[in-house]
Design a protein around this motif. Structure first.
Motif, PDB file in Angstrom:
ATOM      1  N   TYR A 143       0.837  -1.211   0.000  1.00  0.00           N
ATOM      2  CA  TYR A 143       0.000   0.000   0.000  1.00  0.00           C
ATOM      3  C   TYR A 143       0.873   1.264   0.000  1.00  0.00           C
ATOM      4  N   ILE A 144       1.910   1.215   0.819  1.00  0.00           N
ATOM      5  CA  ILE A 144       2.798   2.388   0.911  1.00  0.00           C
ATOM      6  C   ILE A 144       3.526   2.617  -0.409  1.00  0.00           C
ATOM      7  N   LEU A 145       4.063   1.534  -0.982  1.00  0.00           N
ATOM      8  CA  LEU A 145       4.780   1.667  -2.257  1.00  0.00           C
ATOM      9  C   LEU A 145       3.846   2.133  -3.366  1.00  0.00           C
ATOM     10  N   GLY A 146       2.619   1.579  -3.385  1.00  0.00           N
ATOM     11  CA  GLY A 146       1.649   2.003  -4.390  1.00  0.00           C
ATOM     12  C   GLY A 146       1.283   3.461  -4.235  1.00  0.00           C
ATOM     13  N   GLY A 147       1.093   3.898  -2.966  1.00  0.00           N
ATOM     14  CA  GLY A 147       0.771   5.300  -2.729  1.00  0.00           C
ATOM     15  C   GLY A 147       1.900   6.218  -3.157  1.00  0.00           C
ATOM     16  N   LEU A 148       3.145   5.813  -2.878  1.00  0.00           N
ATOM     17  CA  LEU A 148       4.294   6.622  -3.294  1.00  0.00           C
ATOM     18  C   LEU A 148       4.388   6.712  -4.813  1.00  0.00           C
ATOM     19  N   ALA A 149       4.122   5.582  -5.483  1.00  0.00           N
ATOM     20  CA  ALA A 149       4.187   5.584  -6.942  1.00  0.00           C
ATOM     21  C   ALA A 149       3.138   6.527  -7.532  1.00  0.00           C
ATOM     22  N   VAL A 150       1.934   6.488  -6.994  1.00  0.00           N
ATOM     23  CA  VAL A 150       0.880   7.389  -7.473  1.00  0.00           C
ATOM     24  C   VAL A 150       1.250   8.842  -7.208  1.00  0.00           C
ATOM     25  N   LEU A 151       1.804   9.099  -6.020  1.00  0.00           N
ATOM     26  CA  LEU A 151       2.201  10.462  -5.673  1.00  0.00           C
ATOM     27  C   LEU A 151       3.284  10.977  -6.607  1.00  0.00           C
ATOM     28  N   ILE A 152       4.276  10.114  -6.922  1.00  0.00           N
ATOM     29  CA  ILE A 152       5.354  10.513  -7.830  1.00  0.00           C
ATOM     30  C   ILE A 152       4.808  10.827  -9.212  1.00  0.00           C
ATOM     31  N   ILE A 153       3.879   9.987  -9.695  1.00  0.00           N
ATOM     32  CA  ILE A 153       3.295  10.217 -11.023  1.00  0.00           C
ATOM     33  C   ILE A 153       2.546  11.547 -11.055  1.00  0.00           C
ATOM     34  N   ILE A 154       1.796  11.835  -9.992  1.00  0.00           N
ATOM     35  CA  ILE A 154       1.044  13.094  -9.935  1.00  0.00           C
ATOM     36  C   ILE A 154       1.992  14.283  -9.920  1.00  0.00           C
ATOM     37  N   LEU A 155       3.078  14.163  -9.129  1.00  0.00           N
ATOM     38  CA  LEU A 155       4.058  15.249  -9.062  1.00  0.00           C
ATOM     39  C   LEU A 155       4.731  15.476 -10.411  1.00  0.00           C
ATOM     40  N   LEU A 156       5.028  14.373 -11.124  1.00  0.00           N
ATOM     41  CA  LEU A 156       5.662  14.517 -12.436  1.00  0.00           C
ATOM     42  C   LEU A 156       4.713  15.164 -13.437  1.00  0.00           C
ATOM     43  N   LEU A 157       3.431  14.806 -13.363  1.00  0.00           N
ATOM     44  CA  LEU A 157       2.462  15.407 -14.275  1.00  0.00           C
ATOM     45  C   LEU A 157       2.299  16.899 -14.014  1.00  0.00           C
ATOM     46  N   ILE A 158       2.378  17.275 -12.738  1.00  0.00           N
ATOM     47  CA  ILE A 158       2.183  18.682 -12.387  1.00  0.00           C
ATOM     48  C   ILE A 158       3.471  19.490 -12.537  1.00  0.00           C
ATOM     49  N   PHE A 159       4.563  18.914 -12.038  1.00  0.00           N
ATOM     50  CA  PHE A 159       5.826  19.679 -11.986  1.00  0.00           C
ATOM     51  C   PHE A 159       6.905  19.144 -12.923  1.00  0.00           C
ATOM     52  N   GLY A 160       6.558  18.174 -13.776  1.00  0.00           N
ATOM     53  CA  GLY A 160       7.567  17.555 -14.636  1.00  0.00           C
ATOM     54  C   GLY A 160       8.324  18.552 -15.486  1.00  0.00           C
ATOM     55  N   LYS A 161       7.616  19.477 -16.131  1.00  0.00           N
ATOM     56  CA  LYS A 161       8.277  20.463 -16.991  1.00  0.00           C
ATOM     57  C   LYS A 161       9.179  21.387 -16.180  1.00  0.00           C
ATOM     58  N   ARG A 162       8.697  21.742 -15.000  1.00  0.00           N
ATOM     59  CA  ARG A 162       9.512  22.617 -14.150  1.00  0.00           C
ATOM     60  C   ARG A 162      10.788  21.920 -13.696  1.00  0.00           C
ATOM     61  N   ILE A 163      10.655  20.639 -13.351  1.00  0.00           N
ATOM     62  CA  ILE A 163      11.835  19.880 -12.927  1.00  0.00           C
ATOM     63  C   ILE A 163      12.834  19.756 -14.067  1.00  0.00           C
ATOM     64  N   LEU A 164      12.330  19.430 -15.269  1.00  0.00           N
ATOM     65  CA  LEU A 164      13.201  19.312 -16.430  1.00  0.00           C
ATOM     66  C   LEU A 164      13.881  20.640 -16.737  1.00  0.00           C
ATOM     67  N   LYS A 165      13.134  21.728 -16.624  1.00  0.00           N
ATOM     68  CA  LYS A 165      13.699  23.062 -16.878  1.00  0.00           C
ATOM     69  C   LYS A 165      14.784  23.376 -15.845  1.00  0.00           C
ATOM     70  N   TRP A 166      14.518  23.022 -14.593  1.00  0.00           N
ATOM     71  CA  TRP A 166      15.505  23.272 -13.534  1.00  0.00           C
ATOM     72  C   TRP A 166      16.788  22.488 -13.780  1.00  0.00           C
ATOM     73  N   LEU A 167      16.657  21.228 -14.228  1.00  0.00           N
ATOM     74  CA  LEU A 167      17.831  20.414 -14.506  1.00  0.00           C
ATOM     75  C   LEU A 167      18.649  20.994 -15.651  1.00  0.00           C
ATOM     76  N   LYS A 168      17.969  21.462 -16.698  1.00  0.00           N
ATOM     77  CA  LYS A 168      18.684  22.058 -17.826  1.00  0.00           C
ATOM     78  C   LYS A 168      19.428  23.323 -17.396  1.00  0.00           C
ATOM     79  N   LEU A 169      18.767  24.165 -16.604  1.00  0.00           N
ATOM     80  CA  LEU A 169      19.402  25.402 -16.146  1.00  0.00           C
ATOM     81  C   LEU A 169      20.596  25.097 -15.244  1.00  0.00           C
ATOM     82  N   ARG A 170      20.454  24.099 -14.414  1.00  0.00           N
ATOM     83  CA  ARG A 170      21.554  23.751 -13.510  1.00  0.00           C
ATOM     84  C   ARG A 170      22.766  23.250 -14.297  1.00  0.00           C
TER      85      ARG A 170
END
Length: 300
Positions: free
Chosen positions: A162-189
């Motif tokens: 249950y915990i692993l499944g919840g973490l996986a869902v949370l990560i997917i949601i975060l990537l959908l919401i902040f994925g572009k921002r994270i990718l942009k931050w990595l490129k700038l860094r």
């Protein structure tokens, strides 16, 4: 770090370099200043080199992986010219959180030579871990505790799923919401790290050209700049002539400095103010870097 410690390190480093001066023209030495360490405690590793002044040598910066140690700080001592050789030295403050009884480290020194580079390393040095807890022996008396302690007899695998499944869902949601921002931050860094490394080395070339405006040194600086500019603008500057570079609209402002540097490099003419031409190139590269940063921020 205290000033007194810095002077002590410098004396040690200069002494070591002097010992090996007659052994070979280029030497790289280094090692731990302390004999032992505690987990998380600062220790110091020195690196020193002697080499002909017409070469360019670079030591690791804070971005280097000091495994199994973690970088904390560094003290850099300015280059000194003595007896026809250049002397460089740096002391790195590092920490370790590993529990190995003996830990090892060696550091590279890079000789820049046009488009190529030569990596030389310090001898592998070791340092001992000091244990705070006493060693358990056969004669050590252990306190017996016979009180009943309730423990789980079986691992709760369903809860883990249950915990692993919840973490996986949370990560997917975060990537959908902040994925572009994270990718942009990595490129700038990554862009910033590459520019800072270029700027540090290129400015050392400019400083040396103020003192020694030799055509060979100017040529190495030009090749180094072309290689970085090629990565930044995705244009093959390293194989292009000045005329071909100037055919790009964004490079028009390089007309005067590049032609002036060509007269020095290909005409083998010493020009005392050639460092000013490289300063103009440095300003151009800084503007291009800023432009790339804005393009990434705008999603281009």
């Amino acid at each position: 770090m205290r000033e007194g410690q810095g002077k002590g390190w410098l004396a040690i480093i200069v002494f070591v370099c002097t010992i090996h001066l007659n052994a070979q023209e280029i030497t790289v030495r280094g090692g731990f200043i302390e004999d032992s360490l505690l987990i998380g405690q600062d220790v110091n590793f020195w690196i020193a080199s002697s080499y002909p002044p017409d070469l360019e040598m670079v030591f690791p910066d804070s971005l280097y992986t000091f495994s199994p140690f973690e970088f904390s700080d560094k003290t850099y001592f300015p280059t000194k010219i003595k007896g026809g050789l250049a002397y460089d030295s740096t002391v790195y403050t590092i920490q370790s959180f590993e529990i190995d009884q003996v830990q090892y480290l060696k550091l590279p020194a890079i000789i820049l030579n046009g488009t190529d580079s030569i990596v030389m390393e310090t001898p592998l040095d070791s340092i001992f871990l000091t244990e705070l807890a006493p060693v358990v022996t056969d004669s050590t008396k252990l306190k017996t505790n016979l009180d009943y302690q309730a423990v789980d007899r079986q691992f709760n695998y369903p809860l883990m799923y249950y915990i692993l499944g919840g973490l996986a869902v949370l990560i997917i949601i975060l990537l959908l919401i902040f994925g572009k921002r994270i990718l942009k931050w990595l490129k700038l860094r990554r862009l910033r790290m590459q520019y800072e490394q270029f700027s540090e080395v290129f400015n050392s070339y400019i400083t040396k050209l103020k003192v020694d405006p030799e055509p060979e040194l100017a040529e190495r600086a030009l090749v180094f700049w072309k290689n970085y500019q090629q990565r930044l603008d995705k244009v093959p500057f390293s194989v292009m002539t000045t005329k071909e570079i100037l055919s790009y609209d964004f490079a028009k402002e390089l007309d005067k400095p590049l032609k002036s540097i060509d007269r020095v490099v290909y005409g083998k003419r010493v020009q005392e103010n050639v460092f000013q031409d490289f300063q103009q190139i440095d300003e151009f590269t800084q503007d291009r870097y800023s432009t790339k940063v804005e393009e990434i921020k705008d999603g281009k």
